[in-house]
Design an enzyme around this catalytic site. Structure first.
Site, mmCIF file in Angstrom:
data_model
loop_
_atom_site.group_PDB
_atom_site.id
_atom_site.type_symbol
_atom_site.label_atom_id
_atom_site.label_comp_id
_atom_site.label_asym_id
_atom_site.label_seq_id
_atom_site.Cartn_x
_atom_site.Cartn_y
_atom_site.Cartn_z
ATOM 1 N N ASP A 1 -0.549 10.734 10.477
ATOM 2 C CA ASP A 1 -0.752 9.929 9.277
ATOM 3 C C ASP A 1 -0.375 8.486 9.588
ATOM 4 O O ASP A 1 0.801 8.183 9.817
ATOM 5 C CB ASP A 1 0.115 10.482 8.138
ATOM 6 C CG ASP A 1 -0.129 9.777 6.802
ATOM 7 O OD1 ASP A 1 -0.653 8.652 6.805
ATOM 8 O OD2 ASP A 1 0.208 10.358 5.756
ATOM 9 N N SER B 1 0.439 12.056 -2.203
ATOM 10 C CA SER B 1 0.880 10.726 -1.777
ATOM 11 C C SER B 1 1.891 10.146 -2.770
ATOM 12 O O SER B 1 2.945 10.753 -2.991
ATOM 13 C CB SER B 1 -0.339 9.810 -1.614
ATOM 14 O OG SER B 1 0.001 8.623 -0.951
ATOM 15 N N HIS C 1 -3.991 10.714 6.537
ATOM 16 C CA HIS C 1 -3.398 10.590 5.204
ATOM 17 C C HIS C 1 -4.352 11.183 4.178
ATOM 18 O O HIS C 1 -5.392 10.593 3.852
ATOM 19 C CB HIS C 1 -3.108 9.131 4.870
ATOM 20 C CG HIS C 1 -2.309 8.946 3.619
ATOM 21 N ND1 HIS C 1 -0.949 9.181 3.563
ATOM 22 C CD2 HIS C 1 -2.671 8.593 2.358
ATOM 23 C CE1 HIS C 1 -0.510 8.959 2.345
ATOM 24 N NE2 HIS C 1 -1.537 8.610 1.576
#
Length: 461
Positions: free
Chosen positions: A371, A236, A402
């Site tokens: 996501d 991320s 995610h």
């Protein structure tokens, strides 16, 4: 014939009411019986419609009609990419999430956010503290390999977690434990200010794209382990940091075998614009992430206010308390840690989109179509990159949310996720590719066709 009974009112009353005669009940008994028999059927129909509606909502929300598929892979046709397609079965194999809930990106994301992973191991490591030039103290945890790597080489994974995360998060622990068992030493950065009960030593915290702490960790590994090779991994926000770090300076790629970035947004400016939309409940996720960041910053309020060199004051904290989005927090607090004049400048300078094209080592970019945090428009960045750069592979899964990527049969997910296995599988393949590279490429990073052809022939043979 209708039988009616006339009822007279008082003499002054001119209204005449007609009431059914008592005999109607006996005459129309068949009609009343029919109506009474239809009422239960009517209620049963309403119940059936309600059940059907609930089932329809469940099917839509859980995305149960969606079919499973292998990742959509974008790449240039090179010997390395052809080799990776053979050496990494997960690139072409169908990814199967848990049947009942795994096709929902929201549930995958929520489950990851709530518990990270299931049956999380507890790897044993050593915490290192590194003093920085500006007075900050970076920290990372070092975990030794639990066995020899299949190539026989000394290889260290340098890992950058997601926003506000550190080595004690469950998803990091699970990935570290799996990597250790495959022969990798792991170094995990603890984002500045993210560790609980660890005070700041300078008036700043981690930001979206500051690479100083990650660079300090990598340089420490290179200095103390001169024979080790590096594998760079980012999750991320960490994906943005590692790609920016590699592209900032060519020397940052020395001794780096490859890089893997998972579920990043590539451009902070474009991502924040989509974060204000209600599509896919993105505005709600924005609020939740902002609330978590607010709590993290406020936990260091006394430290930030007490330092003479701090440019964060009570006015900034007042704006922070009222903030309901990440952009408001970035504007009131985060950009001021590095003296940016505006939040737009902060996003432009800290996004890897301006540096990632300078990365020449093998680069794996992974995202999920469902996501809810990453808008589909942002995925054009890695797709275009993979079409123009021979060292880049972009893998886009249909499900996974995610950082979820849970696998399982029906209800319960497996402890090890698809992404845990995929990163290690890709890294193993790159390590073996590098081990068999000709000498003409061992001393340099130039991607010549002759060397690639030689390597491909050697490995395929």
């Amino acid at each position: 014939m209708n039988h009616l009974q006339q009822v007279k009112c008082s003499p002054n009353c001119t209204q005449v009411d007609y009431l059914p005669l008592p005999t109607m009940a006996t005459l129309d008994d068949g009609h009343i019986h029919t109506l009474s028999s239809e009422l239960p059927a009517m209620f049963d129909g309403v119940k059936l419609a309600a059940v059907a509606t609930v089932l329809y909502v469940i099917v839509r929300c859980l995305n149960l009609k969606s079919t499973t598929a292998s990742p959509e892979v974008s790449y240039q046709n090179t010997p390395l990419s052809r080799y990776l397609l053979k050496a990494c079965p997960l690139l072409t194999k169908e990814y199967i999430p848990p049947l009942l809930w795994g096709k929902s990106g929201h549930l995958q994301t929520a489950l990851y956010g709530k518990m990270g992973r299931v049956n999380t191991p507890t790897p044993c490591g050593v915490r290192k503290f590194l003093p920085m030039q500006d007075g900050a103290t970076a920290s990372f945890d070092l975990f030794e390999a639990l066995g020899e790597h299949s190539t026989g080489d000394d290889i260290t994974m340098v890992i950058c977690p997601g926003i506000g995360n550190h080595s004690e998060k469950n998803y990091i622990r699970t990935f570290v434990d799996h990597s250790q068992r495959q022969g990798y030493r792991c170094a995990v950065l603890n984002h500045l200010g993210a560790l609980p009960n660890v005070e700041l030593t300078s008036p700043r915290m981690f930001t979206y794209g500051c690479t100083w702490e990650f660079a300090a960790m990598v340089n420490y590994i290179k200095r103390t382990l001169p024979d080790t090779l590096l594998v760079v991994v980012g999750f991320s926000l960490g994906g943005n940091i590692v790609c920016k770090f590699l592209g900032e300076n060519r020397s940052n790629q020395d001794r780096v075998l490859c890089c893997a970035s998972v579920c990043q947004g590539y451009s902070a400016l474009r991502a924040q614009e989509t974060f204000l939309q209600w599509d896919q409940c993105r505005r709600l996720y924005n609020f939740v992430l902002a609330d978590n960041m607010k709590k993290l910053i406020l936990s260091h309020r006394n430290s930030l206010l007490s330092m003479n060199s701090s440019n964060i004051g009570d006015a900034e904290f007042s704006k922070l308390i009222a903030a309901t989005s990440l952009m408001q927090i970035d504007d009131s607090i985060m950009r001021k840690f590095h003296g940016y004049d505006s939040v737009k400048e902060y996003y432009e300078k800290e996004s890897c989109v301006h540096y990632i094209h300078k990365v020449t080592v093998p680069l794996l970019l992974v995202n999920s179509s469902d996501d809810p945090l990453i808008h589909q428009s942002l995925l054009s960045i890695p797709r275009t990159l993979s079409e123009k750069m021979p060292n880049v592979i972009f893998a886009l899964t249909q499900h996974g949310g995610h950082l979820g990527f849970f696998e399982g049969d029906v209800l319960f997910p497996q402890p090890l996720t698809w992404i845990d296995k995929f990163i290690v599988q890709y890294t193993d393949a790159i390590c073996h590719w590098e081990k068999n590279r000709p000498d003409c490429q061992r001393s340099s990073q130039q991607d010549t066709n002759s060397c690639l052809q030689s390597t491909g022939a050697k490995l395929s043979g």
